[in-house]
Design a protein around this motif. Structure first.
Motif, short mmCIF file in Angstrom:
data_model
loop_
_atom_site.label_atom_id
_atom_site.label_comp_id
_atom_site.label_asym_id
_atom_site.label_seq_id
_atom_site.Cartn_x
_atom_site.Cartn_y
_atom_site.Cartn_z
N ILE A 41 0.83 -1.21 0.00
CA ILE A 41 0.00 0.00 0.00
C ILE A 41 0.86 1.26 0.00
O ILE A 41 0.34 2.37 0.02
CB ILE A 41 -0.94 0.03 1.22
CG1 ILE A 41 -0.14 0.02 2.52
CG2 ILE A 41 -1.92 -1.14 1.16
CD1 ILE A 41 -1.02 0.18 3.77
N LEU A 42 2.18 1.08 -0.02
CA LEU A 42 3.09 2.22 -0.02
C LEU A 42 3.24 2.75 -1.44
O LEU A 42 3.50 2.01 -2.38
CB LEU A 42 4.46 1.78 0.52
CG LEU A 42 5.50 2.88 0.78
CD1 LEU A 42 5.06 3.79 1.92
CD2 LEU A 42 6.85 2.24 1.12
N GLN A 43 3.05 4.06 -1.63
CA GLN A 43 3.17 4.65 -2.96
C GLN A 43 4.62 4.79 -3.38
O GLN A 43 4.93 4.82 -4.58
CB GLN A 43 2.49 6.02 -2.98
CG GLN A 43 0.98 5.96 -2.80
CD GLN A 43 0.33 7.31 -2.94
OE1 GLN A 43 0.99 8.34 -2.97
NE2 GLN A 43 -0.98 7.32 -3.04
N GLN A 44 5.53 4.86 -2.43
CA GLN A 44 6.95 4.95 -2.74
C GLN A 44 7.45 3.61 -3.27
O GLN A 44 7.13 2.57 -2.73
CB GLN A 44 7.73 5.32 -1.48
CG GLN A 44 9.24 5.40 -1.67
CD GLN A 44 9.96 5.71 -0.37
OE1 GLN A 44 9.35 5.75 0.70
NE2 GLN A 44 11.25 5.95 -0.45
N PRO A 45 8.23 3.62 -4.36
CA PRO A 45 8.78 2.34 -4.85
C PRO A 45 9.64 1.66 -3.78
O PRO A 45 10.47 2.30 -3.14
CB PRO A 45 9.63 2.76 -6.05
CG PRO A 45 9.09 4.09 -6.46
CD PRO A 45 8.63 4.75 -5.20
N ALA A 46 9.42 0.38 -3.59
CA ALA A 46 10.17 -0.39 -2.60
C ALA A 46 10.14 -1.86 -2.97
O ALA A 46 9.18 -2.34 -3.58
CB ALA A 46 9.59 -0.18 -1.20
N SER A 80 13.57 6.68 -4.02
CA SER A 80 12.99 8.01 -4.23
C SER A 80 13.48 8.52 -5.57
O SER A 80 14.67 8.47 -5.86
CB SER A 80 13.41 8.97 -3.12
OG SER A 80 12.96 8.54 -1.86
N ASP A 81 12.55 9.03 -6.39
CA ASP A 81 12.89 9.48 -7.73
C ASP A 81 13.66 10.80 -7.67
O ASP A 81 13.18 11.79 -7.14
CB ASP A 81 11.61 9.67 -8.54
CG ASP A 81 11.88 9.88 -10.02
OD1 ASP A 81 13.05 10.10 -10.38
OD2 ASP A 81 10.92 9.84 -10.82
N ASP A 82 14.90 10.78 -8.19
CA ASP A 82 15.73 11.98 -8.23
C ASP A 82 15.68 12.66 -9.59
O ASP A 82 16.29 13.72 -9.77
CB ASP A 82 17.20 11.64 -7.94
CG ASP A 82 17.43 11.38 -6.46
OD1 ASP A 82 16.55 11.73 -5.66
OD2 ASP A 82 18.48 10.81 -6.13
N SER A 124 18.93 10.13 4.78
CA SER A 124 18.06 9.51 3.78
C SER A 124 17.61 10.49 2.71
O SER A 124 17.22 10.09 1.62
CB SER A 124 16.83 8.89 4.46
OG SER A 124 16.08 9.88 5.13
N SER A 125 17.65 11.80 3.01
CA SER A 125 17.25 12.81 2.02
C SER A 125 18.43 13.70 1.62
O SER A 125 18.23 14.81 1.15
CB SER A 125 16.11 13.67 2.57
OG SER A 125 16.49 14.31 3.77
N ALA A 126 19.64 13.20 1.82
CA ALA A 126 20.83 14.01 1.56
C ALA A 126 20.93 14.45 0.11
O ALA A 126 21.48 15.51 -0.18
CB ALA A 126 22.09 13.23 1.96
#
Length: 365
Positions: A15-20, A93-95, A268-270
């Motif tokens: 159910i997570l929208q983030q790719p994993a 996370s899409d960069d 994680s967001s560096a």
């Protein structure tokens, strides 16, 4: 390391929208719907999927959280890997979204405000001190002005180079370097500078004669940025380690330091700091281009950058550099790189955020 198993996480990932995706210890790859088109099909495909990050992943101890970037189907993704009881969890996370570039000017105004404010305050105090030439604050305020001018020079340089990066025009001019003879003197001088911050640099180079093709100025800049981040976000008066490890195809530059849990959570967001700033960003974040530039410098050398968050605030940042001889013309035939420092000491520029003001006395040209 997470105590969860692959089976326990899959309902949440679905159910997570983030790719994993999860990599089970039996080699099975289990992606959620968002990751299905971009995840590797099986364990054997993982090295190809990791690309230049393979060496960093293989050296991962599984005792920490690992962050790096990969390119899949012409899109760049930041990847965070955590060990599970029976496998590994990959969060992506899409960069590739270039909206961050449009936010750079807004981010710049946020970051430039602090040094400009400091510069104005120092100027006002200096003007007052000039009325009395024997005022002991004269040299201190002059040094503070010089420090902030170095900081502004660094920000301007990063913005300029980010623009070159976006246009694919930031290039390396590699030459043959011997680690023990070419890097040791440079690191000794950098260690003296770092000592001014109250921290200590403990660097270790391989005993054997190892040579790589690298752009010395770019490599030094990447290392200075790594060390500056370790000081800026780390514990005071700590010992920062810089270890160079040699592998068959890569040389790894590993910077180890300790920071608070709050600082560690930022890793994680560096690579997305220009976008994820918030209404009241922490002034210690900076512009957010440093990590992007380090990663790009590593990529210009056939490698990449990875970040590990370990126990008790331990952080390891690793740059990999390929040992392959680069294709193309020899370095001597490359055009001369334009000097964007304005005659200022490049090492002082890169460490200007963390060095005390006294270091900058009499440093203006």
């Amino acid at each position: 390391m997470l105590n969860q198993t692959v089976d326990s996480l899959m309902p949440l990932l679905s159910i997570l929208q983030q790719p994993a995706f999860c990599l089970h210890r039996d080699g099975t790859v289990l992606p959620n719907p968002a990751a299905a088109p971009i995840a590797p099909f099986e364990l054997n495909q993982l090295p190809h999927w990791l690309g230049d990050c393979t060496a960093l992943y293989e050296n991962w101890t599984r005792q920490s959280q690992l962050t790096f970037s990969v390119t899949v189907a012409s899109r760049s993704y930041s990847v965070t890997v955590e060990a599970l009881a029976d496998g590994e969890l990959f969060l992506l996370s899409d960069d590739s979204d270039t909206s961050g570039a449009s936010n750079v000017m807004a981010a710049s105004s946020q970051v430039l405000r602090q040094p400009l404010t400091d510069l104005m305050a120092s100027t006002q105090m200096l003007m007052a001190a000039l009325e009395d030439q024997e005022n002991p604050s004269f040299r201190l305020q002059s040094a503070s002005i010089a420090k902030n001018l170095y900081r502004l020079t660094r920000l301007a340089g990063n913005l300029s180079d980010y623009d070159l990066l976006q246009r694919g025009e930031l290039k390396a001019r590699p030459a043959l370097l011997t680690l023990s003879t070419d890097l040791a003197p440079m690191l000794e001088e950098i260690a003296d500078l770092i000592a001014e911050t109250g921290c200590r640099l403990d660097f270790r180079l391989p005993k054997e004669q190892v040579q790589i093709y690298a752009d010395r100025k770019l490599l030094e800049r990447a290392l200075l940025n790594l060390l500056g981040n370790a000081i800026k976000h780390g514990q005071t008066s700590q010992t920062i380690g810089l270890t160079v490890k040699v592998q068959p195809n890569f040389v790894l530059f590993q910077c180890t330091s300790c920071c608070t849990e709050a600082e560690q959570a930022m890793l994680s967001s560096a690579f997305r700091r220009t976008e994820q700033r918030g209404a009241l960003p922490d002034p210690r974040w900076g512009l957010g281009l440093g990590m992007l530039l380090i990663r790009h410098i590593a990529q210009l050398h056939g490698g990449t950058l990875a970040l590990e968050a370990g126990a008790e605030g331990a952080v390891t940042a690793t740059i990999s550099v390929s040992r392959k001889r680069p294709a193309g013309k020899p370095a001597l035939e490359s055009p001369v790189r334009m000097d964007r420092t304005g005659g200022l000491d490049s090492r002082l520029i890169e460490l200007s955020d963390v060095l005390p003001a006294r270091v900058f006395e009499l440093q203006l040209p």
